[in-house]
Design a protein around this motif. Structure first.
Motif, short mmCIF file in Angstrom:
data_model
loop_
_atom_site.label_atom_id
_atom_site.label_comp_id
_atom_site.label_asym_id
_atom_site.label_seq_id
_atom_site.Cartn_x
_atom_site.Cartn_y
_atom_site.Cartn_z
N GLY A 1 17.60 13.21 -6.58
CA GLY A 1 17.89 13.23 -5.16
C GLY A 1 16.79 12.63 -4.30
N ALA A 2 16.02 11.71 -4.86
CA ALA A 2 14.90 11.11 -4.14
C ALA A 2 15.38 10.03 -3.17
CB ALA A 2 13.90 10.51 -5.12
N ILE A 3 14.60 9.82 -2.12
CA ILE A 3 14.80 8.70 -1.20
C ILE A 3 13.94 7.55 -1.70
CG2 ILE A 3 14.53 7.89 1.17
CD1 ILE A 3 14.82 10.86 2.03
N VAL A 4 14.58 6.45 -2.06
CA VAL A 4 13.85 5.33 -2.66
C VAL A 4 13.80 4.16 -1.68
CG1 VAL A 4 13.71 3.73 -4.60
CG2 VAL A 4 14.67 6.02 -4.94
N THR A 5 12.61 3.61 -1.50
CA THR A 5 12.43 2.38 -0.72
C THR A 5 11.70 1.37 -1.58
OG1 THR A 5 12.25 3.69 1.31
CG2 THR A 5 11.57 1.39 1.42
N VAL A 6 12.26 0.17 -1.68
CA VAL A 6 11.66 -0.90 -2.46
C VAL A 6 10.98 -1.89 -1.51
CG1 VAL A 6 12.04 -2.75 -4.13
CG2 VAL A 6 13.39 -0.64 -4.28
N TYR A 7 9.69 -2.10 -1.72
CA TYR A 7 8.91 -3.06 -0.93
C TYR A 7 8.63 -4.31 -1.77
CZ TYR A 7 7.94 0.70 2.41
OH TYR A 7 8.07 1.71 3.33
N HIS A 8 8.51 -5.45 -1.08
CA HIS A 8 8.20 -6.72 -1.73
C HIS A 8 6.94 -7.28 -1.06
CE1 HIS A 8 12.20 -6.86 -3.73
NE2 HIS A 8 12.56 -6.19 -2.65
N PRO A 9 5.76 -6.77 -1.44
CA PRO A 9 4.54 -7.09 -0.68
C PRO A 9 4.15 -8.55 -0.68
CG PRO A 9 4.04 -5.87 -2.69
CD PRO A 9 5.51 -5.80 -2.52
N ASN A 10 4.45 -9.28 -1.75
CA ASN A 10 4.08 -10.68 -1.78
C ASN A 10 5.02 -11.56 -0.98
OD1 ASN A 10 5.83 -9.80 -3.87
ND2 ASN A 10 5.57 -11.72 -4.97
N ASP A 11 6.22 -11.08 -0.67
CA ASP A 11 7.17 -11.84 0.15
C ASP A 11 7.08 -11.48 1.63
OD1 ASP A 11 8.27 -13.26 -1.97
OD2 ASP A 11 9.74 -11.72 -2.41
N PHE A 12 6.91 -10.20 1.93
CA PHE A 12 7.00 -9.74 3.32
C PHE A 12 5.71 -9.12 3.85
CE2 PHE A 12 11.34 -9.48 1.54
CZ PHE A 12 11.96 -10.39 2.37
N GLN A 13 4.69 -8.97 2.98
CA GLN A 13 3.40 -8.43 3.40
C GLN A 13 3.54 -7.07 4.09
OE1 GLN A 13 4.00 -12.05 4.22
NE2 GLN A 13 3.38 -12.07 2.07
N LYS A 14 4.44 -6.27 3.61
CA LYS A 14 4.62 -4.92 4.13
C LYS A 14 4.44 -3.91 3.01
CE LYS A 14 7.68 -6.07 8.00
NZ LYS A 14 6.68 -5.75 9.02
N LEU A 15 3.80 -2.79 3.34
CA LEU A 15 3.55 -1.73 2.37
C LEU A 15 3.79 -0.38 3.04
CD1 LEU A 15 0.20 -3.09 0.89
CD2 LEU A 15 2.34 -2.83 -0.40
N PRO A 16 4.13 0.63 2.25
CA PRO A 16 4.27 1.97 2.83
C PRO A 16 2.90 2.55 3.14
CG PRO A 16 4.49 2.08 0.45
CD PRO A 16 4.39 0.62 0.80
N THR A 17 2.88 3.63 3.88
CA THR A 17 1.64 4.35 4.14
C THR A 17 1.52 5.50 3.14
OG1 THR A 17 2.63 5.93 5.68
CG2 THR A 17 1.86 3.82 6.59
N VAL A 18 0.33 6.08 3.09
CA VAL A 18 0.11 7.24 2.23
C VAL A 18 1.03 8.38 2.63
CG1 VAL A 18 -1.58 8.99 1.54
CG2 VAL A 18 -2.27 6.60 1.73
N ASP A 19 1.16 8.62 3.93
CA ASP A 19 1.98 9.74 4.41
C ASP A 19 3.46 9.55 4.10
OD1 ASP A 19 -0.26 11.00 5.36
OD2 ASP A 19 0.00 10.31 7.43
N GLU A 20 3.87 8.31 3.89
CA GLU A 20 5.28 8.02 3.60
C GLU A 20 5.59 8.08 2.11
OE1 GLU A 20 6.14 4.81 7.24
OE2 GLU A 20 5.40 4.12 5.27
N THR A 21 4.60 8.39 1.29
CA THR A 21 4.73 8.25 -0.16
C THR A 21 4.49 9.57 -0.87
OG1 THR A 21 3.89 5.98 0.05
CG2 THR A 21 3.99 6.92 -2.16
N ASP A 22 5.47 10.01 -1.66
CA ASP A 22 5.28 11.15 -2.56
C ASP A 22 5.07 10.69 -3.99
OD1 ASP A 22 5.67 13.16 -0.54
OD2 ASP A 22 7.81 12.70 -0.60
N LEU A 23 5.62 9.53 -4.34
CA LEU A 23 5.45 8.93 -5.67
C LEU A 23 5.48 7.43 -5.49
CD1 LEU A 23 5.50 8.95 -8.84
CD2 LEU A 23 7.99 9.02 -8.67
N LEU A 24 4.49 6.74 -6.07
CA LEU A 24 4.44 5.28 -6.01
C LEU A 24 4.70 4.71 -7.39
CD1 LEU A 24 3.72 2.81 -4.14
CD2 LEU A 24 1.47 2.87 -5.24
N VAL A 25 5.56 3.69 -7.45
CA VAL A 25 5.83 2.95 -8.68
C VAL A 25 5.52 1.49 -8.40
CG1 VAL A 25 7.56 2.26 -10.38
CG2 VAL A 25 7.60 4.58 -9.41
#
Length: 223
Positions: A25-49
């Protein structure tokens, strides 16, 4: 639970990680840092893959440095994280380990053997997909988890919240077809001597999803 995934190439997606996340039941967000130069914040992250990439952590691209900055902030906050291939190399580099050319290029299916019982009930052997020609060394304070016949440093755990895999447990069979269709030439020169079609025909062992589940369950339970 907020699961943030850093994906670097279109044909290397989260696969079995997404199956696990949906089951929890997790909320998943996929980032593409090399394409869009956007990353989540620490506060927005419970698990990083952090997934694979043809780039090296030793490259000078700004997005690689920015990604490491985020990983370091998450480590400082003791947030759980799992890295595959490039992702594991990024984590190892932050922890002071070396990222270098591996003794042999591994592309295809190859058994790895367990070297530690720190994570309970992991199988003695697993047959993941390999897609790399660089490697990490085991960071100081880390423990070796798995080795292959060609490369000792195939997986590590650091304390109880960082796991790095040089191999890939995440691809499902459609992901394997996608990787071969788009990047199958990368298998040329591999010590495993498997063609793209042989890699597809091998299929994905059902156990790979189970081991991915075990690793992610362990990380989340320790958080």
């Amino acid at each position: 639970m907020r699961v943030n995934v850093l994906q670097h190439v279109s044909d290397e997606g989260p696969g079995s990680v997404m199956n696990w996340a949906h089951d929890h039941g997790a909320i998943v967000t996929v980032y593409h840092p090399n394409d869009f130069q956007k990353l989540p914040t620490v506060d927005e992250t419970d698990l990083l893959v952090v997934l694979g990439c043809p780039a090296s952590p030793n490259d000078s691209d700004q997005w690689i440095k920015d990604e490491r900055k985020l990983i370091k902030e998450l480590m400082d906050a003791h947030k759980p994280m799992l890295g595959m291939c490039f992702g594991a190399q990024q984590m190892a580099k932050i922890l002071g380990a070396e990222v270098k050319d591996a003794p042999a290029k591994e592309v295809g299916w190859l058994e790895v053997t367990k070297q530690s019982d720190v994570i309970p009930d992991l199988p003695a052997t697993v047959t993941p997909l390999h897609w790399h020609q660089q490697q990490f060394t085991i960071p100081e304070g880390g423990q070796l988890l798995y080795s292959s016949k060609y490369l000792r440093e195939q997986a590590f755990i650091y304390q109880d919240y960082v796991i790095g895999l040089q191999f890939h447990l995440e691809p499902l069979i459609d992901n394997v077809r996608e990787m071969v269709a788009n990047d199958g030439d990368y298998a040329d020169g591999s010590v495993l001597n498997q063609s793209g079609q042989e890699i597809i025909d091998h299929g994905v062992p059902a156990e790979n999803q189970l081991v991915m589940n075990q690793l992610l369950d362990y990380l989340v339970k320790q958080a």
